[in-house]
Design an enzyme around this catalytic site. Structure first.
Site, short mmCIF file in Angstrom:
data_model
loop_
_atom_site.label_atom_id
_atom_site.label_comp_id
_atom_site.label_asym_id
_atom_site.label_seq_id
_atom_site.Cartn_x
_atom_site.Cartn_y
_atom_site.Cartn_z
N CYS A 73 1.05 -1.23 -0.17
CA CYS A 73 -0.30 -0.14 0.04
C CYS A 73 0.91 1.06 -0.10
O CYS A 73 1.94 1.33 0.84
CB CYS A 73 -0.98 0.05 1.17
SG CYS A 73 -1.71 1.57 1.49
N CYS A 76 0.58 3.40 3.46
CA CYS A 76 1.13 2.80 4.68
C CYS A 76 2.05 1.75 4.67
O CYS A 76 2.73 1.27 5.77
CB CYS A 76 -0.11 2.44 5.70
SG CYS A 76 -0.78 0.80 5.17
N CYS A 121 -7.15 -0.77 1.79
CA CYS A 121 -6.04 -1.18 2.95
C CYS A 121 -6.80 -1.43 4.02
O CYS A 121 -7.42 -0.29 4.53
CB CYS A 121 -5.05 -0.09 2.63
SG CYS A 121 -3.69 -0.58 3.94
N CYS A 124 -4.82 1.69 6.58
CA CYS A 124 -5.08 3.02 6.46
C CYS A 124 -6.23 3.35 5.58
O CYS A 124 -6.47 4.68 5.47
CB CYS A 124 -3.70 3.74 5.62
SG CYS A 124 -3.63 3.41 4.02
N CYS A 144 -9.24 -5.95 -9.33
CA CYS A 144 -8.66 -5.00 -10.43
C CYS A 144 -8.30 -3.65 -9.81
O CYS A 144 -9.03 -2.85 -9.33
CB CYS A 144 -9.97 -4.66 -11.43
SG CYS A 144 -9.65 -3.64 -12.88
#
Length: 155
Positions: A73, A76, A121, A124, A144
């Site tokens: 991510c 984070c 995520c 975060c 996707c």
């Protein structure tokens, strides 16, 4: 109020849709102010990750990247997708058939009127993309994703 905003608000509130967390959910582990998010992200990254936008198809270099490694991510640094689960969906966005265990959360998205599964995520809240039921075995899922939400780290 715009019709689709009303529909999402009505259905979302009725279903308790808050990133799959339910009523009384705790804040994310990684929290930043809007100013801090804007300072660390490009305008496109901010629009996608914090406002649930979509990058143009075919614009991410991660779409055709097939090296061994892990996708993290951007918000984070949580490891969210392995290159072992990546495949070419032909859509123009990086696609995976599964996420790392406990890396993402989902919610129903009504922005196009019909329901879609949106993934974020879990640490975060950054928006990654959507999950569809037209992927390969063994899961049959296609995650996707927007490449701007991810950072690739080679193995």
């Amino acid at each position: 109020m715009k019709r689709r905003v009303f529909i999402f608000t009505a259905f979302g509130a009725a279903a308790g849709l808050t990133f799959g967390r339910g009523a009384g959910a705790q804040p994310f582990e990684v929290m930043r102010s809007e100013a801090a998010w804007r300072a660390m992200l490009t305008p496109l990254q901010y629009r996608v990750m914090r406002q649930e936008g979509t990058e143009p198809a075919g614009s991410s270099p991660l779409d055709k990247l097939y090296e061994a490694g892990m996708y993290h991510c951007r918000g984070c640094d949580l490891a969210v997708y392995s290159s072992e689960h990546k495949y070419d969906s032909g859509t123009g966005w990086p696609s995976f058939y599964q996420a790392q265990n406990k890396a993402i959360e989902t919610k129903t998205d009504y922005k196009l009127i019909y329901p879609r599964t949106e993934c974020h995520c879990r640490r975060c809240g950054s928006h990654f993309g959507h999950i569809f039921n037209d992927g390969p075995k063994p899961t049959g899922k296609r995650h996707c994703l927007n490449g701007v939400s991810l950072v690739f780290k080679p193995a």
